[in-house]
Design an enzyme around this catalytic site. Structure first.
Site: not given
Ligand code: 0GY
Length: 298
Positions: A34, A52, A80, A127, A160, A184, A252
């Site tokens: 991951h 973000y 994302t 995902r 997630y 997670h 991560d």
């Molecule tokens: C992770 C956690 C986060 C972000 C993302 O794809 C993402 O933007 O997964 C988070 O902000 O909790 O798993 O990378």
């Protein structure tokens, strides 16, 4: 042509540029299952709908970290901030020469040719993200259409979500007949008891549905007490010991959206033997399981 420039969020924490060398020596063939790439944004712009704006964290840095920590391979999960434009992730997979697989974010109207191209580059899953600070989740029908699309490729689904949303998503999740990997551990509130009702629902999901796997990842994200993340150990250890053939581990990196601190990735690797306490558990978590899921044809 003008290049779009991006400025990272003012409270963005940048990854540690000089992580320590872990004391724990990873077994040969270990997979960081991951991690992400961000940009570089000049080459791979961030998505307009992102919630973000991170720092750049490209494939070269990721591969440097892989080699420094002692991993053999990576699973790059579409972040994302890139929306459903998987170009940066696919570029990393292609540059890895078979040492990286990917998890994509796709839309239901994607063509079969695009999917095949992603498969050829090394994508093996999609995902579905339900964390509202990251995305605006879609109705179930949207995800069902994606499931139908990926069925011929035998891809799996990564989900997630926040622990408090599991009850609401239960019927949809348990209707899936692909392998489903939970990010997670379903984000438990680790200040609650490990044998309490909230984590109990996640454990029930894993116990009753053998197609569910879990990443025992992100102590730095889940911890309330901070490094060395003692409060996360009971949760991750329980999952690793009860479901040794259905767990994955990853760094991560580059650790999006952390606010309290940026972890030392070497110390994160040193967390592994605290949750996988025998050679056998370590081998399954780091080598056997991710290779079975992501490199099964090899
Ligand atoms: C992770 C956690 C986060 C972000 C993302 O794809 C993402 O933007 O997964 C988070 O902000 O909790 O798993 O990378």
């Amino acid at each position: 042509m003008t290049t779009q420039t991006f400025t990272m969020d003012p409270d963005w924490l940048v990854f540690d540029p000089h992580p320590s060398t872990p004391e724990f020596v990873l077994p040969f063939g270990a997979v960081d299952a991951h991690c992400h790439v961000f940009g570089p944004s000049e080459q791979f712009p961030f998505a307009p709908e992102r919630k973000y704006t991170p720092c750049d964290a490209g494939k070269e840095k990721l591969f440097e970290l892989r080699d420094h920590l002692g991993f053999t391979k990576n699973v790059v999960v579409q972040a994302t901030c890139h929306g459903s434009d998987n170009a940066a992730m696919l570029d990393a997979l292609r540059a890895s020469r078979g040492r990286a697989r990917g998890v994509a974010t796709i839309e239901p109207d994607i063509s079969d040719a695009e999917l095949q191209e992603m498969h050829d580059a090394g994508v093996r899953g999609v995902r579905f993200n339900y964390v509202k600070r990251l995305v605006d989740p879609e109705p179930d029908a949207y995800y069902h259409r994606i499931i139908d699309k990926i069925a011929p490729l035998d891809w799996h689904v990564v989900v997630y979500f926040e622990a408090s949303d599991l009850a609401q998503r239960w019927d949809f999740f348990t209707s899936l007949n692909t392998t489903v990997v939970v990010d997670h551990m379903g984000r438990p509130d680790v200040s609650q008891p490990v044998n309490g009702p909230e984590f109990g629902l996640f454990l029930r999901l894993m116990r009753e549905h053998e197609n569910f796997w879990s990443k025992v990842t992100c102590p730095e994200r889940l911890s309330v007490t901070g490094p060395p993340y003692d409060d996360v150990v009971p949760f991750a250890r329980l999952v690793t010991e009860e479901f040794p053939d259905r767990v994955l581990w990853g760094t991560d990196w580059p650790h999006p959206n952390l606010k309290s601190h940026m972890p030392d990735d070497g110390k994160l690797v040193d967390f592994i033997p605290r949750i996988a306490t025998t050679n056998d558990l370590q081998q399954r978590l780091l080598v056997t399981n991710p290779n079975r899921l992501y490199w099964k044809e090899n």
